[in-house]
Design an enzyme around this catalytic site. Structure first.
Site, PDB file in Angstrom:
ATOM      1  N   ARG A  20       0.862  -1.140  -0.282  1.00 24.36           N
ATOM      2  CA  ARG A  20       0.011   0.008   0.196  1.00 24.36           C
ATOM      3  C   ARG A  20       0.815   1.273   0.127  1.00 24.36           C
ATOM      4  O   ARG A  20       0.535   2.055   0.573  1.00 24.36           O
ATOM      5  CB  ARG A  20      -1.014   0.160   1.278  1.00 24.36           C
ATOM      6  CG  ARG A  20      -2.141  -1.035   1.348  1.00 24.36           C
ATOM      7  CD  ARG A  20      -3.174  -1.162   0.482  1.00 24.36           C
ATOM      8  NE  ARG A  20      -2.549  -1.899  -0.951  1.00 24.36           N
ATOM      9  CZ  ARG A  20      -2.571  -3.207  -0.897  1.00 24.36           C
ATOM     10  NH1 ARG A  20      -2.971  -3.882   0.112  1.00 24.36           N
ATOM     11  NH2 ARG A  20      -2.233  -3.944  -1.994  1.00 24.36           N
ATOM     12  N   CYS A  71     -10.261  -1.942   3.839  1.00 28.97           N
ATOM     13  CA  CYS A  71      -9.668  -2.209   5.312  1.00 28.97           C
ATOM     14  C   CYS A  71      -9.298  -0.936   5.967  1.00 28.97           C
ATOM     15  O   CYS A  71      -8.599   0.091   5.093  1.00 28.97           O
ATOM     16  CB  CYS A  71      -8.655  -2.970   4.698  1.00 28.97           C
ATOM     17  SG  CYS A  71      -8.910  -4.894   4.485  1.00 28.97           S
ATOM     18  N   GLU A 119      -4.624   2.110   7.387  1.00 27.52           N
ATOM     19  CA  GLU A 119      -4.371   2.154   5.929  1.00 27.52           C
ATOM     20  C   GLU A 119      -5.104   3.127   5.196  1.00 27.52           C
ATOM     21  O   GLU A 119      -4.708   3.607   4.138  1.00 27.52           O
ATOM     22  CB  GLU A 119      -4.892   0.451   5.379  1.00 27.52           C
ATOM     23  CG  GLU A 119      -4.996   0.383   4.018  1.00 27.52           C
ATOM     24  CD  GLU A 119      -5.297  -0.890   3.257  1.00 27.52           C
ATOM     25  OE1 GLU A 119      -4.804  -1.834   4.039  1.00 27.52           O
ATOM     26  OE2 GLU A 119      -5.833  -0.974   2.137  1.00 27.52           O
TER      27      GLU A 119
HETATM   28  C1  LIG Z   1     -15.399  -1.601  -0.559  1.00 28.61           C
HETATM   29  C2  LIG Z   1     -14.074  -1.195  -0.644  1.00 28.61           C
HETATM   30  C3  LIG Z   1     -13.121  -2.249  -0.901  1.00 28.61           C
HETATM   31  C4  LIG Z   1     -11.618  -2.131  -1.067  1.00 28.61           C
HETATM   32  N1  LIG Z   1     -10.851  -2.917  -1.265  1.00 28.61           N
HETATM   33  C5  LIG Z   1      -9.683  -2.711  -1.473  1.00 28.61           C
HETATM   34  C6  LIG Z   1      -8.487  -3.764  -1.845  1.00 28.61           C
HETATM   35  O1  LIG Z   1      -8.915  -5.003  -1.725  1.00 28.61           O
HETATM   36  N2  LIG Z   1      -7.256  -3.445  -2.048  1.00 28.61           N
HETATM   37  C7  LIG Z   1      -6.790  -2.139  -1.842  1.00 28.61           C
HETATM   38  O2  LIG Z   1      -5.522  -1.803  -1.998  1.00 28.61           O
HETATM   39  N3  LIG Z   1      -7.607  -1.287  -1.534  1.00 28.61           N
HETATM   40  C8  LIG Z   1      -9.105  -1.326  -1.414  1.00 28.61           C
HETATM   41  N4  LIG Z   1      -9.792  -0.433  -1.231  1.00 28.61           N
HETATM   42  C9  LIG Z   1      -9.550   0.787  -0.773  1.00 28.61           C
HETATM   43  C10 LIG Z   1      -9.518   1.767  -2.104  1.00 28.61           C
HETATM   44  O3  LIG Z   1     -10.374   1.275  -2.921  1.00 28.61           O
HETATM   45  C11 LIG Z   1      -8.009   2.074  -2.645  1.00 28.61           C
HETATM   46  O4  LIG Z   1      -7.116   2.494  -1.913  1.00 28.61           O
HETATM   47  C12 LIG Z   1      -8.164   3.069  -4.135  1.00 28.61           C
HETATM   48  O5  LIG Z   1      -6.910   2.624  -4.938  1.00 28.61           O
HETATM   49  C13 LIG Z   1      -8.240   4.413  -3.745  1.00 28.61           C
HETATM   50  O6  LIG Z   1      -8.254   5.067  -4.984  1.00 28.61           O
HETATM   51  P1  LIG Z   1      -9.132   6.508  -4.939  1.00 28.61           P
HETATM   52  O7  LIG Z   1      -9.164   7.105  -6.369  1.00 28.61           O
HETATM   53  O8  LIG Z   1     -10.544   6.194  -4.416  1.00 28.61           O
HETATM   54  O9  LIG Z   1      -8.184   7.245  -3.959  1.00 28.61           O
HETATM   55  P2  LIG Z   1      -8.730   8.344  -2.920  1.00 28.61           P
HETATM   56  O10 LIG Z   1      -9.307   7.820  -1.783  1.00 28.61           O
HETATM   57  O11 LIG Z   1      -9.468   9.581  -3.544  1.00 28.61           O
HETATM   58  O12 LIG Z   1      -7.268   8.809  -2.338  1.00 28.61           O
HETATM   59  C14 LIG Z   1      -6.334   8.006  -1.772  1.00 28.61           C
HETATM   60  C15 LIG Z   1      -4.944   8.492  -1.821  1.00 28.61           C
HETATM   61  O13 LIG Z   1      -4.512   8.693  -3.178  1.00 28.61           O
HETATM   62  C16 LIG Z   1      -4.112  10.032  -3.452  1.00 28.61           C
HETATM   63  N5  LIG Z   1      -4.542  10.203  -4.816  1.00 28.61           N
HETATM   64  C17 LIG Z   1      -5.976   9.862  -5.599  1.00 28.61           C
HETATM   65  N6  LIG Z   1      -5.791  10.205  -6.681  1.00 28.61           N
HETATM   66  C18 LIG Z   1      -4.624  10.779  -6.854  1.00 28.61           C
HETATM   67  C19 LIG Z   1      -3.907  11.369  -8.117  1.00 28.61           C
HETATM   68  N7  LIG Z   1      -4.338  11.425  -9.431  1.00 28.61           N
HETATM   69  N8  LIG Z   1      -2.743  11.862  -7.962  1.00 28.61           N
HETATM   70  C20 LIG Z   1      -2.068  11.884  -6.813  1.00 28.61           C
HETATM   71  N9  LIG Z   1      -2.594  11.368  -5.744  1.00 28.61           N
HETATM   72  C21 LIG Z   1      -3.795  10.882  -5.710  1.00 28.61           C
HETATM   73  C22 LIG Z   1      -5.111  10.979  -2.504  1.00 28.61           C
HETATM   74  O14 LIG Z   1      -4.626  11.871  -2.144  1.00 28.61           O
HETATM   75  C23 LIG Z   1      -4.869  10.036  -1.225  1.00 28.61           C
HETATM   76  O15 LIG Z   1      -3.599  10.070  -0.644  1.00 28.61           O
HETATM   77  C24 LIG Z   1     -11.340  -0.593  -1.022  1.00 28.61           C
HETATM   78  C25 LIG Z   1     -12.184   0.337  -0.543  1.00 28.61           C
HETATM   79  C26 LIG Z   1     -13.444   0.032  -0.769  1.00 28.61           C
HETATM   80  C27 LIG Z   1     -14.410   1.093  -0.242  1.00 28.61           C
END
Ligand SMILES: Cc1cc2nc3c(=O)[nH]c(=O)nc-3n(C[C@H](O)[C@H](O)[C@H](O)COP(=O)(O)OP(=O)(O)OC[C@H]3O[C@@H](n4cnc5c(N)ncnc54)[C@H](O)[C@@H]3O)c2cc1C
Length: 292
Positions: free
Chosen positions: A170, A218, A288
């Protein structure tokens, strides 16, 4: 809004953040900015830099808990057509940071390309997935990244190649303010085999995670060699709640937020989990999710 003069059409002030997160919780962003082009994004970053305004970058909001008091400074939401372009090449795919990860997994199936199926069931954007090195037991996104396109806090765009990048559990060594997009290496594969793999992972996740509920995935990282969910369960915490925030019965490392839950409820529950697991099992759980 002298600071952002000429950019008013892409800026909202005191915009509630809850609708932009999977938890559906959180206060307002002082400046909520949705640039529609790379040039506009660069201009926004420059202005923030000149005025020393703190900047946060929002993707799909799937890994975030926004505090009830909201976010001071600028939240730059990477979204819209210009940041969502997807193009398949002979040996992979190029995707903008705002492209939806789950949709891209399904497009890869249709194109008969293998590599992304390990990311089935992970919500959010490509930018967020690269920043978090999203993944799990089936693999992570870092293992297929070839190139990332980035922008620094001065609005200068540049590219980093695979050899310059490291991805861990992560985390990644990418520290630039914005991920603009990335190229991924994929292999040609029989469509049905890729689809089967996606289906199997989806069924596994649906059976073991509360995917249809409001959460941020998580909450804690797995300590080395251990499962955070199993530790929380062992500490007798499954089903415990603070207000509308519940530890999921399905997966103890997920906190579910019922409608009207406050961020403070989730934060209190996080503290209860940490203290209890530490007291009973002598393991300190690291977050996380990100708390803004
Ligand atoms: C139901 C559910 C299941 C999940 N299962 C998993 C799993 O199995 N494995 C896993 O790893 N995660 C999981 N996650 C967590 C999440 O899906 C991941 O971490 C995902 O990659 C976050 O992406 P996001 O675009 O929503 O990022 P955000 O939540 O919007 O941001 C997360 C981080 O990334 C940064 N960020 C986002 N976009 C950019 C960009 N363009 N440039 C620079 N920084 C950026 C933000 O500043 C922040 O630091 C789950 C979440 C949910 C709700």
């Amino acid at each position: 809004m002298k600071l952002f003069a000429g950019l008013e059409q892409i800026i909202k002030t005191e915009e509630p953040m809850a609708p932009y997160t999977w938890f559906r919780i959180g206060g307002a962003a002082q400046y909520f900015i949705e640039p529609t082009s790379v040039e506009q994004l660069a201009e926004v970053l420059k202005r923030c830099r000149e005025s020393e305004m703190p900047v946060r970058v929002l993707g799909g909001g799937a890994n975030l808990l926004v505090d009830d008091s909201g976010v001071r400074g600028a939240v730059i939401h990477i979204t819209g057509e210009k940041f969502s372009e997807v193009a398949f090449t002979a040996d992979g795919v190029k995707a903008g940071a705002a492209a939806d990860l789950s949709r891209l997994v399904l497009r890869c199936v249709r194109e008969g390309k293998s590599g992304m199926e390990c990311l089935t069931g992970i919500p959010g954007s490509i930018g967020g997935a690269v920043r978090m090195n999203a993944g799990g037991a089936f693999g992570d996104i870092g293992s297929i990244v070839e190139t990332v396109h980035l922008m620094d806090a001065d609005g200068v765009a540049f590219t980093r190649m695979r050899g310059e990048l490291t991805f861990g559990y992560r985390c990644t060594n990418i520290t630039s303010t914005v991920i603009l997009g990335a190229e991924f290496r994929l292999l040609a594969e029989d469509q049905h085999r890729v689809l089967n793999q996606v289906k199997q992972i989806w069924i596994y996740k649906k059976n073991t995670q509360p995917l249809a509920r409001r959460s941020a995935g998580c909450i804690f990282k797995n300590p080395r060699g251990l499962s955070a969910g199993a530790l929380i369960d062992k500490a007798g915490l499954k089903g415990r709640n603070v207000g509308g925030a519940f530890i999921s019965d399905k997966h103890a490392n997920f906190i579910i937020a019922e409608p009207k839950t406050r961020a403070s409820d989730v934060l209190k529950l996080i503290n209860i989990i940490r203290e209890t697991v530490y007291k009973r099992l002598e393991v300190y759980l690291e977050l996380e999710i990100e708390v803004w």
